[in-house]
Every structure is written in C-alpha cells, then in structure tokens.
Design an enzyme around this catalytic site. Structure first.
Site, PDB file in Angstrom:
ATOM      1  N   CYS A  68       0.979  -1.246   0.078  1.00  0.00           N
ATOM      2  CA  CYS A  68       0.021   0.006  -0.070  1.00  0.00           C
ATOM      3  C   CYS A  68       1.028   1.145  -0.015  1.00  0.00           C
ATOM      4  O   CYS A  68       2.069   1.092  -0.342  1.00  0.00           O
ATOM      5  CB  CYS A  68      -1.031  -0.101   1.021  1.00  0.00           C
ATOM      6  N   HIS A 101      14.373 -15.596  10.624  1.00  0.00           N
ATOM      7  CA  HIS A 101      13.951 -15.734  11.984  1.00  0.00           C
ATOM      8  C   HIS A 101      12.428 -15.836  12.428  1.00  0.00           C
ATOM      9  O   HIS A 101      12.023 -16.479  13.135  1.00  0.00           O
ATOM     10  CB  HIS A 101      14.729 -14.474  12.588  1.00  0.00           C
TER      11      HIS A 101
END
Ligand code: RB5
Length: 148
Positions: A68, A101
């Site tokens: 966006c 991670h």
C-alpha cells in the site's frame, strides 16, 4: 495452482510498484495470483490485505506480497489472520531476517517508500531464503498462540 504460485495485492498507493513486480516475477517464471487492485480508483487496503491472507489460509498459495502507500496498513490487515506472518520490509537485510527468524509467509512494501530495483532485491531474497528453525521455531509457534 502450484505451491510456487505467489499471491500479490495492493491498494491505489502502490499500483505502479505491483504492476512492475508482477511483470518481474512472471519473467522469472513464477506463477502469480494477482488479487488486485488493477485500476487507479481509491480502495481500502484491508480488503486487499485480506484477499492475500485468505488465499494463504485456504491453502491456495503459501506466499504473498502486499503493498500500500506506506506498507503499514496492509501489513496490519494481513497480520489479523493467525495463519499470516507478514513483515513490512524496507531493505534486503530485513527481507532475509524475516525469513530466517520469523518464517514470514507474506512480505509487505510501501509503494511510496521503496523503488522497484530495491523491491526486486527484497522479493528475490524473501523467496529464496530458508527459515532457520531451531530456537526460532519456538518463537514462531508462540505467534500463533498468544498468551500473557
Ligand atoms: C492510502 O492513501 C494510504 O493510506 C494507504 O495506502 C496506506 O499507506 C495505509 O497504511
């Protein structure tokens, strides 16, 4: 639809960047599920964040890209779904770390924040970096089961 299919969506704040990335990824051989928006009209970013999140929740695809204007609203929208780990990324290190991670399954960008060349590098990294597992698996599991 194969597991190599990537869902992508944006609001009006990132149409040019999404259009660029759809072409880029198709040229690289990826199947793309383009969930809009595909015109310049003003739309609501949650509607498009939810489309990609729903496609992952239903198992239609395993990975998604959202955009966006800032990347903020649409990443918040996607992360309303327990199944989604969406990372708003501004650089290649972030794209790598959120795979290693966080096992992120969606990456988000701001169409008014990042240029097409850097976006390509971030997406390449996101799509090719493996989750490290180990201690990170325990933490990722907790993301799906919030408790205080
Ligand atoms: C739309 O103008 C803008 O608010 C939206 O693209 C996004 O930046 C919201 O977080």
């Amino acid at each position: 639809m194969t597991t190599d299919t990537i869902a992508i969506a944006c609001d009006h704040g990132a149409l040019a960047l999404k259009t660029h990335m759809v072409t880029y990824l198709k040229d690289k051989g990826y199947e793309i599920l383009d969930l809009g928006v595909n015109g310049p009209e003003s739309v609501d970013y949650p509607d498009f964040g939810y489309k990609v999140a729903q496609a992952i929740k239903e198992g239609t695809v395993t990975r998604g890209i959202l955009m966006c204007g800032s990347g903020i609203g649409i990443s918040i929208a996607a992360n309303r779904f327990t199944e989604i780990r969406c990372a708003l990324v501004h650089d290649v290190t972030g794209a790598r770390l959120t795979r290693e991670h966080n096992d992120a399954n969606v990456i988000a960008f701001g169409g008014r924040m990042i240029g097409p060349d850097l976006c390509e590098e971030c997406v390449d990294t996101f799509l090719t970096t493996k989750f490290e597992g180990g201690r990170h698996q325990r933490r990722v599991d907790k993301l799906s089961n919030p408790s205080v």
